[in-house]
Structures are given as structure tokens and as C-alpha cells.
Design a protein around this motif. Structure first.
Motif, mmCIF file in Angstrom:
data_model
loop_
_atom_site.group_PDB
_atom_site.id
_atom_site.type_symbol
_atom_site.label_atom_id
_atom_site.label_comp_id
_atom_site.label_asym_id
_atom_site.label_seq_id
_atom_site.Cartn_x
_atom_site.Cartn_y
_atom_site.Cartn_z
ATOM 1 N N CYS A 92 0.839 -1.001 -0.045
ATOM 2 C CA CYS A 92 -0.046 0.121 0.128
ATOM 3 C C CYS A 92 0.805 1.361 0.015
ATOM 4 N N VAL A 93 2.014 1.180 0.861
ATOM 5 C CA VAL A 93 2.623 2.395 0.851
ATOM 6 C C VAL A 93 3.405 2.557 -0.343
ATOM 7 N N CYS B 93 -3.987 13.101 -4.279
ATOM 8 C CA CYS B 93 -4.220 11.691 -4.230
ATOM 9 C C CYS B 93 -5.222 11.434 -3.026
ATOM 10 N N PHE C 55 -7.262 8.285 -1.185
ATOM 11 C CA PHE C 55 -7.582 6.851 -1.019
ATOM 12 C C PHE C 55 -8.486 6.510 0.002
ATOM 13 N N ILE D 47 -5.136 11.375 -8.645
ATOM 14 C CA ILE D 47 -5.103 10.273 -8.128
ATOM 15 C C ILE D 47 -6.468 9.832 -7.596
ATOM 16 N N ILE E 78 -7.923 6.212 -5.474
ATOM 17 C CA ILE E 78 -7.996 4.582 -5.557
ATOM 18 C C ILE E 78 -9.028 3.974 -4.608
ATOM 19 N N ALA F 16 -5.217 0.106 4.036
ATOM 20 C CA ALA F 16 -4.708 0.116 2.673
ATOM 21 C C ALA F 16 -4.811 1.662 2.461
ATOM 22 N N ASN G 183 -2.457 3.523 4.616
ATOM 23 C CA ASN G 183 -0.876 3.273 4.223
ATOM 24 C C ASN G 183 -0.563 3.837 2.646
ATOM 25 N N MET G 184 -1.718 4.075 1.942
ATOM 26 C CA MET G 184 -1.306 4.581 0.533
ATOM 27 C C MET G 184 -1.169 6.116 0.965
ATOM 28 N N ILE H 128 0.303 7.346 3.518
ATOM 29 C CA ILE H 128 1.636 7.505 3.908
ATOM 30 C C ILE H 128 2.727 7.475 2.675
ATOM 31 N N GLY H 129 2.437 6.377 1.844
ATOM 32 C CA GLY H 129 3.205 6.450 0.620
ATOM 33 C C GLY H 129 3.292 7.645 -0.246
ATOM 34 N N ALA H 130 2.166 8.194 -0.586
ATOM 35 C CA ALA H 130 2.097 9.525 -1.200
ATOM 36 C C ALA H 130 2.777 10.742 -0.501
ATOM 37 N N SER I 184 5.204 10.588 1.831
ATOM 38 C CA SER I 184 6.570 10.403 1.773
ATOM 39 C C SER I 184 7.169 10.846 0.702
ATOM 40 N N THR I 185 6.418 11.154 -0.394
ATOM 41 C CA THR I 185 7.287 11.881 -1.724
ATOM 42 C C THR I 185 6.798 13.291 -1.714
ATOM 43 N N THR J 77 3.622 14.559 -1.458
ATOM 44 C CA THR J 77 2.408 14.642 -2.327
ATOM 45 C C THR J 77 1.312 14.828 -1.467
#
Lengths: 248, 359
Positions: A76-77, B26, B28, B52, B54, B61, B64-65, B67-69, B71-72, B74
């Protein structure tokens, strides 16, 4: 005449120290990843996603940007990273506890969405970091800290054959199982991982590579016996091969 | 927003529109009543904007998405309600530790458990004190009108990126579902420079590698990080406290309430004032950090009683009590499990308290 026989990957941090036990398979696979990052020349374009387990300390070894994930959630990350930065190379490095036990839902849905990322899943048939408890991948009759009498499938169920299951996901582009345990297996693993990297660079979609790997400490074996166990037993239960490849 | 065009909007849609306007790249999410319209609206709007969206397999999920975005560098958001937010707690603790920005919209429904889908304020504790592990804190913003939901959505993104932390926008089912005239004004933080290039992950090209992780095993490493993060939160407390006070100057009775209830209480305060009762209202907008000093300073000698009103069994009550610090009595009035409090009930309570003060 001098001949170059070995060169440390530029992707590794100088004088890094692995956190692994002697004979652990993680080092082989991380070494392959570092070599591939050199070969594809993507060190400055890569964002690695670490997971929970022995697979966690990527930032201690690699000169890469690393984002951590909670247990089971690195797909997911990685999805969030890749969707926000589609031009970066994004991989998750997970164990069987992370990707196949607590996080198998996330693994499957990431495959179903066809995220253009690469997942490398080290399967050493137990929870290594916490000291060798049974995971979803522990073999039938395997003795672990939580199956002291051996994994009784009538009570605890059967091991998960993840590569076969992920290959049923229509969104997955490339699904394979390989192993480290002999030089032949090592070479095959490098070829498969190279393909999984190349796929992402070519925007092919989701690649999932399960690597059968040794855990001598928790298996109660010498490193040599642990490698032999992979060749003679583990890879018999978990068949090696490419289960899906939409590029072939 | 003086001359902005007013439009009639449902609260959930207003938050979604404000997220677009705030530059959210984004979204999510996973559906749950009473906030599903946020995701439904964004499933179209984000795609039309080339951003984006999702629809996730779970709230785990989704966060945590984020977190992913995040971290860049965004701008990313998720939204959910009570039991869905419960699933996100581990990740919210990790976001605080990893210093990853992100916005979580929580539209509260009745609890505990699956509860019901009636409006509630039963997740004050969940938002402010969390279910995640460790010494972490979250910025929690509480709107009481739809216009404020819009303005605080902007502020949520601003604070998340200014301080690199998770921010929860805490609304309830009434605010999510009701319609009200409002204006989607300009995001006031459009030109703010968040220095993303100094920390965000984009590949370690010609620079040292960066990491945003939450496992810190070296001796003393985690202890130091905790002190550093706490220092940051003290800074947030110093700079970002927001609250509303209404007719408290000469008040004998001060009502404390947040969100929808504060708005209902305001009506009761106005009615009581018409009857000559000296009552005022204190409404925290930042529930975390809580405006303790501001409330404490209001409690002067003419304040006899503070009445805390909530749609729960008294969750903000302990923050009110510690702010009042024993300087006067604190009473509580509330309804749990989706029970809604109307202004007549509050007015009746005010009259009752006032009679007791005078007698």
C-alpha cells in the motif's frame, strides 16, 4: 595480470554491516538487488519500501531513499509512492510473515490493481525476526517455536502457496518463485529478479517474486544444511518456476 | 470570502471540493456511512482533474497509501468514520513517528463497535488520544458549520505539511449529511512554501539517501526522537491553537462544546441571554492541541459553573476539567450512541443551573 573477480555494488553503504545471522539467505537477495540497481543505473531514481521482519533495515545497507511500512502494508505504501511519483523505481522487500501472513490481502489487491511496482518476498517458512514462530508458509510437520510438535495441518491448516495464488490475479504481469541455496539457484534468482526489475522499467505492471531462502538459526541447522534443506525439501513443496509472464 | 458566490452544498461534498481546491493530489478510501459521498464525489472529480483516486481494499490500505504519497511530499487524503478510523490507528502513530504529512477526515457515527449510522461525537478520544501506540499526538480540527468544514480542510493540509504530521478533520454525521449555503473560497495557503525538497523522497540522486522509517533500535535513538517530536508538538500548541468565544465576558455560566453541539448550544445561549441569563460559550476548534489556557483564563470570579455538552458520555470533559483546574464546578450533559441534543434541552439545563446559582 590482475583480474577483477568481485566488486562491491555502488548501491551499498560503505562498510555496512548486515544485521542477519550467519548463513541467512537475505544477504544473497539484497546483494542481487544492489547489483541490479547498478546494472539498470537506477540508484538515484529508486524509492525502496521496507517491511516488518528481518527485511526491515534497508536503510542500513542501501544508498537508497527508503520509506518504512507497518506490518503487511508495504504494497500500500509502495502504491502511494508509485502513484504519486510514477517515474520512480519502487520496490517492496518483504518476508513471508509480512507479505503472505498478515499482509496477503494487500499483496493480492496490489496485484489485482496491477500496480507497476516490484515485490520481492523472502520466504523462509517462519517468523525469523521474532525468533522462529510458525508463519503461513511453515511446511507441514515443520517444528517451530509455536508448532513444537510440528505443523499439524489438521489443526493449523496448510501452507500458503503464494506465487500460485498471486498468479491467478489478472492484474499481475509477472509472478515467479525462485530460491537461494545453491549457486545454480542463485543465478536463476538473479535472472528472475532482473526480469521483475525490467518489467517495471518497461511499465509492464506488477511483478511478484517469491524467493525461498534459508533461516539456519530458526531451523536449527548449519548454513550448509539449511541450503540443502531448501534444495531437497522446501523447493519440493514450493515448486520453483515462472507462474505468469504476460511478456512472454 | 466576503463576496464569494454562495452555493448550497452537502457537508461531505463541501469537504471533497475543498480537498480538490487545497491541491490534494491523491485520495485513497473505503466506503463507510456517513461519509461515503466524499469518496463518491472524488472518484469523478479527481479523475477529471488528472489526479489519483483509488478505491481501496480496506481502511488499512487507504491510510498506508496516504503514507506512501505523503512520503514523496504529495498532498494525500483519506476519509472514513468511527470503526474505519479505528483500523487506521497503527498507521497514524507511524505517520507521527515517520513525520509523514497527510489528512484524515473522520465523520463520526454512533459507537462503540459497529454502533449505528446516527451522528455522534463518540470519537473525540479516538481522534485526540488515539488507539495507536506510543507517545504520539495528532492535530485535530473540529468544524461546526459547512463553511468551517471547507476552511478547516484547507487548514488541515496546511498544518500537515507545515509540521509534517497527520491531521484529523473531525466532523460528525450531521455536518457530513446536512446542506448549507457556503462558498468554496480560495485556499489561503496556496503560496506557502513547505520546503518539501528538503525532506521528501524522490530518489537519492546527487544527494545523501533519506529515510522515513519508524523503527529506531540504536541506543537512545528513539528517546531522542520522542523529545524532538514532542518539541514540535509544543511549537504547534504555541502557534496553532484555535477557538471561538461567544458572550463570555460577563458570564456566570460557560458552556463548552465542539462541532455540531457547539452550534446548537449557541442557539440556546442566545435564547437564554434574551431571558437575561448571563451565559456564554467556549468552542475549541483545535481539539488537539486543546486550548486549555484560553479556557482556563476565562474562568474568573463571576463564572460559577461550566457546563460541558457533548454527543457522548463526556470525552472532552476531562480536558475541560483540567483546563478549569478546580476554579469552579463543571457539570456535564450528553447523549451517547447517536443521541442528538437539541437547543431546548440545553436551554432547559441552563435555566435549571441559573436557578440554582441564584437560589
Amino acid at each position: 595480470m590482475e583480474k577483477l573477480v568481485y566488486q562491491e555494488s555502488k548501491c551499498f553503504i560503505e562498510n555496512f554491516k548486515y544485521t542477519f545471522c550467519p548463513g541467512c539467505g537475505h544477504g544473497y537477495v539484497l546483494g542481487i538487488i544492489a547489483q541490479l540497481i547498478d546494472e539498470f543505473n537506477i540508484q538515484g531514481e529508486t524509492i525502496a519500501v521496507s517491511s516488518v521482519g528481518c527485511s526491515i533495515f534497508l536503510e542500513k545497507f542501501f544508498k537508497l531513499d527508503v520509506v518504512g511500512a507497518s506490518h503487511g502494508r508495504s504494497p500500500c505504501v509502495a502504491t502511494g509512492v508509485k502513484r504519486s511519483k510514477p517515474n520512480k523505481f519502487v520496490f517492496t522487500y518483504q518476508g513471508d510473515g509480512d507479505a503472505l501472513t498478515i499482509g496477503f490481502n494487500e499483496t493480492c489487491h496490489t496485484a489485482l490493481r496491477g500496480e507497476n511496482i516490484t515485490t520481492i518476498c523472502i520466504n523462509n517458512t517462519n517468523f525469523g525476526m521474532t525468533g522462529g514462530q510458525a508463519s503461513a508458509t511453515s511446511l507441514p510437520n515443520q517444528k517451530t517455536k509455536t508448532t513444537p510438535f510440528g505443523r499439524d495441518v489438521s489443526k493449523y491448516g496448510y501452507p500458503i502457496k503464494a506465487a500460485e495464488m498471486v498468479a491467478t490475479c489478472d492484474g499481475a504481469a509477472f509472478v515467479a518463485r525462485c530460491a537461494v541455496g545453491s549457486s545454480k539457484l542463485y543465478d536463476d534468482t538473479k535472472k528472475i529478479l532482473k526480469k521483475a526489475f525490467q518489467n517495471q522499467i518497461n511499465n509492464v505492471g506488477y511483478s511478484f517474486v517469491e524467493v525461498l531462502s534459508s533461516c539456519p538459526t530458526n531451523w536449527g541447522m548449519s548454513p550448509v544444511d539449511a541450503n540443502r534443506h531448501i534444495v531437497e525439501n522446501v523447493s519440493k513443496y514450493y515448486k520453483l518456476g515462472v507462474f505468469k509472464d504476460i511478456t512472454s | 470570502m466576503e463576496d464569494e458566490e454562495k452555493i448550497l452544498l452537502k457537508g461531505n461534498i463541501a469537504i471533497a471540493k475543498a480537498a480538490i481546491n487545497a491541491g490534494c493530489e491523491c485520495y485513497f478510501g473505503y466506503p463507510i456511512t456517513p461519509q461515503s459521498e466524499i469518496g463518491e464525489y472524488l472518484s469523478k472529480a479527481m479523475i477529471e482533474e488528472g489526479r489519483i483516486f483509488i478505491p481501496c481494499e480496506s481502511e488499512l490500505a487507504a491510510i498506508n497509501m496516504v503514507i506512501g504519497a505523503g512520503s514523496t511530499g504529495t498532498k494525500a487524503m483519506t476519509s472514513s468514520s468511527s470503526c474505519g478510523i479505528a483500523l487506521m490507528q497503527e498507521a497514524i502513530s507511524a505517520m507521527y513517528c515517520q513525520q509523514v504529512p497527510g489528512v484524515i477526515v473522520s465523520v463520526m457515527r454512533g459507537g462503540p463497535g459497529l454502533g449505528n449510522i446516527a451522528p455522534s461525537q463518540g470519537d473525540y478520544n479516538q481522534a485526540c488520544y488515539g488507539g495507536g501506540n506510543g507517545d504520539y499526538k495528532v492535530i485535530v480540527l473540529s468544524p461546526s458549520t459547512i463553511q468551517e468544514s471547507i476552511d478547516l480542510t484547507y487548514l488541515s493540509f496546511h498544518l500537515a505539511f507545515k509540521y509534517r504530521c497527520p491531521v484529523i478533520l473531525l466532523a460528525d454525521g450531521i455536518l457530513g449529511q446536512m446542506m448549507e449555503p457556503c462558498s468554496i473560497n480560495k485556499n489561503p495557503y496556496n503560496d506557502y512554501d513547505y520546503n518539501i525538497e528538503k525532506w521528501a523522497l524522490n530518489g537519492a540522486k546527487n544527494r545523501e539517501p533519506r529515510n522515513l522509517v519508524s523503527l529506531h533500535m540504536d541506543l537512545g535513538e528513539l528517546e531522542k526522537l520522542n523529545y524532538d517530536l514532542n518539541k514540535k508538538f509544543l511549537e504547534i500548541e504555541k502557534n496553532e491553537i484555535r477557538y471561538e468565544i461567544f458572550l463570555t465576558d460577563d458570564a456566570n455560566i460557560i458552556i463548552t462544546a465542539f462541532g455540531t453541539v457547539a452550534r446548537v448550544a449557541k442557539t440556546a445561549v442566545k435564547q437564554a441571554r434574551e431571558m437575561g441569563i448571563k451565559v456564554g460559550l467556549f468552542r475549541p476548534i483545535t481539539l488537539s492541541p486543546f486550548p486549555s489556557n484560553k479556557l482556563g483564563n476565562l474562568i474568573c470570579s463571576n463564572v460559577k459553573i461550566v457546563l460541558d455538552v457533548e454527543m457522548n458520555l463526556g470525552q472532552m470533559l476531562k480536558d475541560v476539567r483540567s483546563s478549569v483546574f478546580g476554579k469552579c464546578a463543571v457539570k456535564f450533559m450528553g447523549k451517547p450512541g447517536g443521541g442528538i441534543i437539541n437547543s431546548d434541552e440545553i436551554l432547559e439545563k441552563i435555566i435549571d443551573i441559573n436557578n440554582n446559582i441564584e437560589s
